[in-house]
Design a protein around this motif. Structure first.
Motif, PDB file in Angstrom:
ATOM      1  N   ARG A 207       3.196  -1.574   1.611  1.00 53.19           N
ATOM      2  CA  ARG A 207       3.980  -0.363   1.787  1.00 53.19           C
ATOM      3  C   ARG A 207       3.727   0.213   3.175  1.00 53.19           C
ATOM      4  NH1 ARG A 207       3.717   4.300  -1.775  1.00 53.19           N
ATOM      5  NH2 ARG A 207       5.250   4.932  -0.227  1.00 53.19           N
ATOM      6  N   TYR A 208       4.698   0.988   3.642  1.00 56.90           N
ATOM      7  CA  TYR A 208       4.504   1.751   4.866  1.00 56.90           C
ATOM      8  C   TYR A 208       3.857   3.085   4.525  1.00 56.90           C
ATOM      9  CZ  TYR A 208       6.866  -0.988   8.453  1.00 56.90           C
ATOM     10  OH  TYR A 208       7.176  -1.956   9.377  1.00 56.90           O
TER      11      TYR A 208
ATOM     12  N   ASN B 239       2.482   7.623   8.458  1.00 60.26           N
ATOM     13  CA  ASN B 239       2.216   7.617   9.900  1.00 60.26           C
ATOM     14  C   ASN B 239       2.710   6.344  10.591  1.00 60.26           C
ATOM     15  OD1 ASN B 239       0.421   5.678   9.089  1.00 60.26           O
ATOM     16  ND2 ASN B 239      -1.422   6.716   9.830  1.00 60.26           N
ATOM     17  N   GLY B 240       3.377   5.463   9.823  1.00 52.96           N
ATOM     18  CA  GLY B 240       3.909   4.247  10.404  1.00 52.96           C
ATOM     19  C   GLY B 240       3.029   3.034  10.247  1.00 52.96           C
ATOM     20  N   ASP B 241       1.772   3.210   9.812  1.00 54.61           N
ATOM     21  CA  ASP B 241       0.900   2.072   9.558  1.00 54.61           C
ATOM     22  C   ASP B 241       1.347   1.346   8.287  1.00 54.61           C
ATOM     23  OD1 ASP B 241      -0.519   2.831  11.749  1.00 54.61           O
ATOM     24  OD2 ASP B 241      -2.256   3.601  10.645  1.00 54.61           O
ATOM     25  N   ILE B 242       0.881   0.129   8.156  1.00 54.01           N
ATOM     26  CA  ILE B 242       1.173  -0.667   6.967  1.00 54.01           C
ATOM     27  C   ILE B 242      -0.082  -0.755   6.109  1.00 54.01           C
ATOM     28  CG2 ILE B 242       1.634  -3.025   6.151  1.00 54.01           C
ATOM     29  CD1 ILE B 242       3.588  -3.327   8.430  1.00 54.01           C
ATOM     30  N   ALA B 243       0.101  -0.546   4.817  1.00 51.78           N
ATOM     31  CA  ALA B 243      -0.984  -0.735   3.862  1.00 51.78           C
ATOM     32  C   ALA B 243      -0.617  -1.887   2.936  1.00 51.78           C
ATOM     33  CB  ALA B 243      -1.229   0.535   3.060  1.00 51.78           C
ATOM     34  N   TYR B 244      -1.639  -2.588   2.477  1.00 50.49           N
ATOM     35  CA  TYR B 244      -1.385  -3.653   1.501  1.00 50.49           C
ATOM     36  C   TYR B 244      -2.564  -3.752   0.555  1.00 50.49           C
ATOM     37  CZ  TYR B 244      -4.382  -6.799   4.328  1.00 50.49           C
ATOM     38  OH  TYR B 244      -5.417  -7.376   5.006  1.00 50.49           O
ATOM     39  N   TRP B 245      -2.306  -4.358  -0.588  1.00 47.21           N
ATOM     40  CA  TRP B 245      -3.379  -4.528  -1.557  1.00 47.21           C
ATOM     41  C   TRP B 245      -3.397  -5.974  -2.033  1.00 47.21           C
ATOM     42  CZ3 TRP B 245       0.362  -0.955  -1.438  1.00 47.21           C
ATOM     43  CH2 TRP B 245       1.457  -1.082  -2.301  1.00 47.21           C
TER      44      TRP B 245
ATOM     45  N   LEU C 200      -0.686   2.992  -4.186  1.00 46.35           N
ATOM     46  CA  LEU C 200      -1.216   3.816  -3.098  1.00 46.35           C
ATOM     47  C   LEU C 200      -0.188   4.865  -2.696  1.00 46.35           C
ATOM     48  CD1 LEU C 200      -3.462   4.177  -0.871  1.00 46.35           C
ATOM     49  CD2 LEU C 200      -2.090   2.594   0.520  1.00 46.35           C
ATOM     50  N   SER C 201      -0.648   6.093  -2.468  1.00 43.05           N
ATOM     51  CA  SER C 201       0.253   7.172  -2.067  1.00 43.05           C
ATOM     52  C   SER C 201       0.757   6.945  -0.641  1.00 43.05           C
ATOM     53  CB  SER C 201      -0.456   8.525  -2.165  1.00 43.05           C
ATOM     54  OG  SER C 201      -1.528   8.589  -1.235  1.00 43.05           O
ATOM     55  N   PRO C 202       1.916   7.513  -0.286  1.00 41.33           N
ATOM     56  CA  PRO C 202       2.496   7.290   1.041  1.00 41.33           C
ATOM     57  C   PRO C 202       1.610   7.757   2.200  1.00 41.33           C
ATOM     58  CG  PRO C 202       4.148   8.168  -0.445  1.00 41.33           C
ATOM     59  CD  PRO C 202       2.844   8.266  -1.162  1.00 41.33           C
ATOM     60  N   ASP C 203       0.756   8.739   1.954  1.00 41.44           N
ATOM     61  CA  ASP C 203      -0.126   9.189   3.043  1.00 41.44           C
ATOM     62  C   ASP C 203      -1.456   8.449   3.061  1.00 41.44           C
ATOM     63  OD1 ASP C 203      -1.425  10.229   0.860  1.00 41.44           O
ATOM     64  OD2 ASP C 203      -1.279  12.328   1.475  1.00 41.44           O
ATOM     65  N   GLY C 204      -1.635   7.522   2.127  1.00 41.87           N
ATOM     66  CA  GLY C 204      -2.853   6.722   2.104  1.00 41.87           C
ATOM     67  C   GLY C 204      -4.065   7.428   1.547  1.00 41.87           C
TER      68      GLY C 204
ATOM     69  N   SER D 298       7.244  12.396   0.777  1.00 44.15           N
ATOM     70  CA  SER D 298       6.605  13.159   1.854  1.00 44.15           C
ATOM     71  C   SER D 298       5.500  14.086   1.386  1.00 44.15           C
ATOM     72  CB  SER D 298       7.661  14.000   2.596  1.00 44.15           C
ATOM     73  OG  SER D 298       8.329  14.872   1.698  1.00 44.15           O
ATOM     74  N   GLU D 299       5.347  14.289   0.095  1.00 50.63           N
ATOM     75  CA  GLU D 299       4.316  15.183  -0.423  1.00 50.63           C
ATOM     76  C   GLU D 299       3.427  14.435  -1.400  1.00 50.63           C
ATOM     77  OE1 GLU D 299       5.865  18.953  -1.826  1.00 50.63           O
ATOM     78  OE2 GLU D 299       7.744  18.583  -0.760  1.00 50.63           O
ATOM     79  N   ASP D 300       2.227  14.977  -1.614  1.00 49.27           N
ATOM     80  CA  ASP D 300       1.304  14.357  -2.556  1.00 49.27           C
ATOM     81  C   ASP D 300       1.699  14.727  -3.985  1.00 49.27           C
ATOM     82  OD1 ASP D 300      -0.309  12.851  -0.893  1.00 49.27           O
ATOM     83  OD2 ASP D 300      -1.606  14.547  -0.397  1.00 49.27           O
TER      84      ASP D 300
END
Length: 826
Positions: free
Chosen positions: A161-162, A165-171, A261-265, A383-385
């Protein structure tokens, strides 16, 4: 619909006959919108110069065409990608076709990683798309088409997922990582271990241990050194920003079944399941008598509903910023502790001479297991938690949409869908409306699947209303519309619609006269349709919103297209059992004459799955049966294919009419079907047979066992004989579980009614069937032997699973069915 004729209940053939034209097999006009009282003449079937043969229709189906499947849009909305796979091939080929091109181009193996992917995630600006290919991460810059590979490893990555902040997260497994876009640094956000936390350095507790530390200086020194190292390691973890986050230890009694994972990480939601639960049988195997080494190969099998006890799930939030674990309690789910099976338990207790005392207790909860969707039951606000989950009780009576207090670990019920029978395992799509605190979702609460929207803590607002089924919802890219599929004009005709979220205005976008699936282009301007008619298999079409429909593919073979197939009439059979109308397909014999002196024999086909729609205006997934029914009409039979109660497409009450009573309402509908054919198609009601596979085989059993005068013969293919031996996810919906509701199982299982058999029965099963076990037929055969029933025969297929694969098996099976009908009905 576009023409008046479509509102009269007429097919194209019927229109041609009434107009005095020669009948043709080509479908050019839409059938009727609602044959509530079918009074018009049935269409004369087309004349054929060359009769069908079983060898032809049961052959390798590639002669019909190798069709496009799993089609989706390219990222730029200018082309379509899809796969094709020959019937006997274990491999598939991939294609791409421009929307203005006449032919598709096959993609080379070394280019597949760069092909636009169906499933991917976008950054917030929609300028980049990340996706997984062969378990590795790729990123595409949409403006230039440039593709970058970010990982190259053997161990597959599970999800990506993105972040905001534009970084990429993965699991990967139970580990979560972040790829920092500017530095390329790979940071491990979380290492989750399903184990007990290390105990650390222990202080001596017993007398002997304390004495040892007091008297032996070396032992005391070792203790102090260990404590110093542990303290240093802890301080380093807190102080050194270059280290990965601390490991999470969540105990050794569970496994992670879902991770998000949440969008803000910051947050991770975990769904945990008892590690001892597998869903497999602990007591049984399926013997493969034709193992490759010449010996019997014991194949593991799933658990039966009588032994399967789903444990539910436990939900945990991990706050990565504070390294804090928050367990979510289920008290916020309305009705979480209700005894929803109290009436059922009381009835079963009474039957045993006992009394049941109802008590409240927490129910087992899990993420909803929808059988058709590709989305997740976990939906984060963009955009929000804020987090919304769709949950279900394992007793199948409730579905909740719940928001989650991430800090306190509490659910708040935003919507509860309760059903005294069972909550559907379809029509469960939901999500957030971007830029709002509102959720959109599907619900059957009105009796039909409809579309709703609601703000958190507010009352829902219906966006669609009516006695039709809404499905396959898609939010437009600009979030101004929700697109959906619905059978609004007729239960058997599906089209694409959309609703304006601001005004609530609904509009129909397609004018198809059969069945279809759709996908909206990424730019929101076009529809891709995978559409069919009664005699025309699925092909791909493209339609601009508000524009003309254009056929994209043409993979149906000339041999199939040019044959004068009979398009079955879709009729509404009046129910004499209070069910309203039962929709059915009807095929008429060659040279049909309603007034001829000798009445026709007939066959009723029972579709499988139970919850499936087959009496519609699309090309049937039972394509072999469609051709077999054409063959039967050429041999002088009338054929009917009913959407008996329990079938899909007709709303909640039709679906749940079989609750705790499988096989009885359906047989009532079959009785009405036989009666209707006697009145309307000159059928001899004393010369009617029936057949079907899976659920259709079950209905063949129930018909011959519980209504022995209804049919003169029946063929049961891969049939369920005892529901206690079928799987839990399907059966417990309809019959609860055998330990709770034995009455329902005894009432609904054919093996309990086999003493009623008086007519010829053919039982056919695949030995390698891991869906309806071959053992079902074995037990039924032995029971019939012990009942001394002389009117049944069996056929076994040693290499076949539930859905037969070998053309030779199909041919053998249908030769036997045809022979049975020829012997017993003529």
């Amino acid at each position: 619909m576009r023409s008046v004729m479509r509102n009269l209940g007429l097919s194209a053939l019927a229109v041609a006959v009434l107009a005095g034209c020669a009948a043709t097999s080509t479908e050019t006009a839409a059938p009727a919108s609602s044959p509530q009282a079918f009074q018009v003449p049935l269409a004369q079937p087309p004349q054929v110069s060359q009769a069908l043969t079983l060898n032809q229709i049961m052959a390798n189906p590639d002669w019909m065409g190798v069709f496009a499947k799993e089609a989706y849009w390219s990222d730029d909305s200018q082309s379509v990608l899809f796969a094709r796979q020959a019937s006997a091939s274990p491999l598939r080929s991939y294609y791409q076709q421009g929307i203005n091109d006449s032919r598709a181009v096959e993609l080379a193996l070394d280019k597949l990683h760069a092909a636009d992917q169906q499933f991917g995630v976008f950054d917030r600006t929609k300028s980049h798309k990340a996706y997984l290919y062969q378990g590795n991460i790729f990123v595409k810059q949409l403006s230039t088409g440039k593709i970058s590979q970010l990982t190259r490893q053997r161990s597959a990555i599970d999800g990506v997922r993105y972040l905001n902040n534009g970084d990429i997260a993965y699991w990967q497994g139970d580990n979560v990582f972040q790829i920092h876009q500017y530095s390329g640094l790979v940071e491990q956000l979380a290492e989750i271990k399903m184990a007990k936390a290390p105990e650390g350095v222990k202080e001596p507790t017993s007398y002997i241990a304390k004495q040892q530390h007091r008297l032996i200086k070396y032992v005391a020194l070792q203790q102090e050194n260990a404590k110093a190292k542990a303290q240093y390691k802890d301080e380093l973890q807190k102080s050194d920003p270059t280290l990965a986050a601390r490991t999470w230890y969540l105990g050794d009694s569970e496994v992670v079944s879902e991770l998000s994972l949440s969008p803000d990480g910051r947050y991770i939601l975990l769904a945990l399941t008892d590690k001892n639960y597998t869903g497999s049988s602990e007591h049984d195997i399926m013997p493969n008598y034709l193992g490759s080494d010449g010996y019997i190969d014991p194949v593991p099998v799933r658990a039966r509903v009588a032994e399967d006890t789903p444990p539910g799930q436990r939900f945990v939030v991990l706050d990565l910023n504070q390294h804090k674990q928050v367990d979510i309690t289920i008290e916020g789910l309305t009705g979480f502790d209700e005894d929803v099976l109290a009436k059922v338990k009381a009835e079963n207790a009474k039957a045993k001479g006992e009394t049941y005392q109802s008590t409240k207790a927490p129910r087992k909860i899990q993420l909803i297991q929808d059988w058709g969707w590709t989305q997740s039951a976990i939906q984060w606000h963009e955009s929000e938690d804020k987090l919304a989950l769709m949950l279900e009780a394992t007793d199948n009576k409730d579905r909740w949409i719940a928001s989650v207090d991430l800090a306190k670990g509490k659910f708040t019920t935003e919507h509860r869908l309760h059903d005294d029978a069972w909550v559907n395992y379809d029509y469960n799509q939901f999500g957030w409306l971007p830029g709002t605190d509102s959720l959109y979702y599907l619900s059957e609460e009105s009796g039909y699947s409809q579309l709703y929207v609601k703000g958190l803590g507010e009352k829902p607002r219906a966006l669609t209303q009516g006695k039709f089924v809404v499905s396959d919802i898609t939010l437009s890219p600009d979030a101004n519309y929700i697109y959906y599929k619905a059978n609004q004009t007729h239960p058997g005709i599906y089209n694409v619609h959309r609703v304006n979220l601001a005004t609530g205005k609904n509009e129909q976008l397609t004018q198809w006269d059969g069945n279809l699936d759709y996908s909206l282009s990424p730019d929101g301007t076009q529809l891709l349709l995978n559409a069919s008619r009664r005699t025309q298999p699925n092909e791909l079409y493209v339609q601009p919103i508000g524009g003309e429909l254009k056929q994209l593919t043409s993979y149906t073979s000339d041999a199939f297209k040019n044959y004068p197939w009979q398009a079955p009439e879709v009729v509404a059979v009046p129910s004499s059992h209070g069910a309203g109308k039962v929709y059915a397909r009807v095929y008429l014999p060659q040279g049909y004459d309603k007034s001829r002196g000798e009445k026709y024999p007939a066959v009723i086909f029972n579709h499988g799955a139970g919850y499936l729609q087959n009496a519609d205006y699309g090309f049937s997934g039972y394509f072999r049966e469609f051709m077999f029914h054409n063959l039967l009409t050429q041999q002088g039979y009338v054929v009917m294919d009913m959407d008996y109660r329990g079938s899909k497409g007709y709303g909640r009450d039709w679906r749940t009419a079989i609750y705790r009573n499988m096989g009885h309402p359906e047989v009532e509908d079959l009785k009405d079907g036989v009666s209707w054919m006697g009145t309307n198609t000159n059928v001899d009601t004393e010369r009617v047979g029936t057949y079907g596979g899976s659920y259709g085989g079950f209905l063949t059993f129930m018909s011959l066992f519980t209504a022995p005068d209804l049919f003169q013969a029946g063929a049961a293919l891969r049939p369920v004989a005892d529901w206690a031996h079928y799987n839990a996810p399907y059966t417990s919906n309809i019959l609860n579980t055998p330990d709770v509701d034995p009455i329902a199982y005894e009432r609904s299982s054919p093996i309990e009614h086999a003493q009623g058999l008086t007519k010829p029965l053919l039982i056919m099963s695949g030995v390698m069937d891991d869906n309806v076990f071959f053992q079902d037929s074995v037990r039924m055969v032995q029971h019939l032997i012990e009942l001394e029933k002389p009117t049944f025969e069996t056929a076994i297929y040693p290499v076949e699973p539930h859905g037969f694969r070998q053309p030779s098996s199909w041919l053998d099976e249908y030769r036997r069915i045809y022979k049975l009908f020829e012997q017993e009905l003529k």
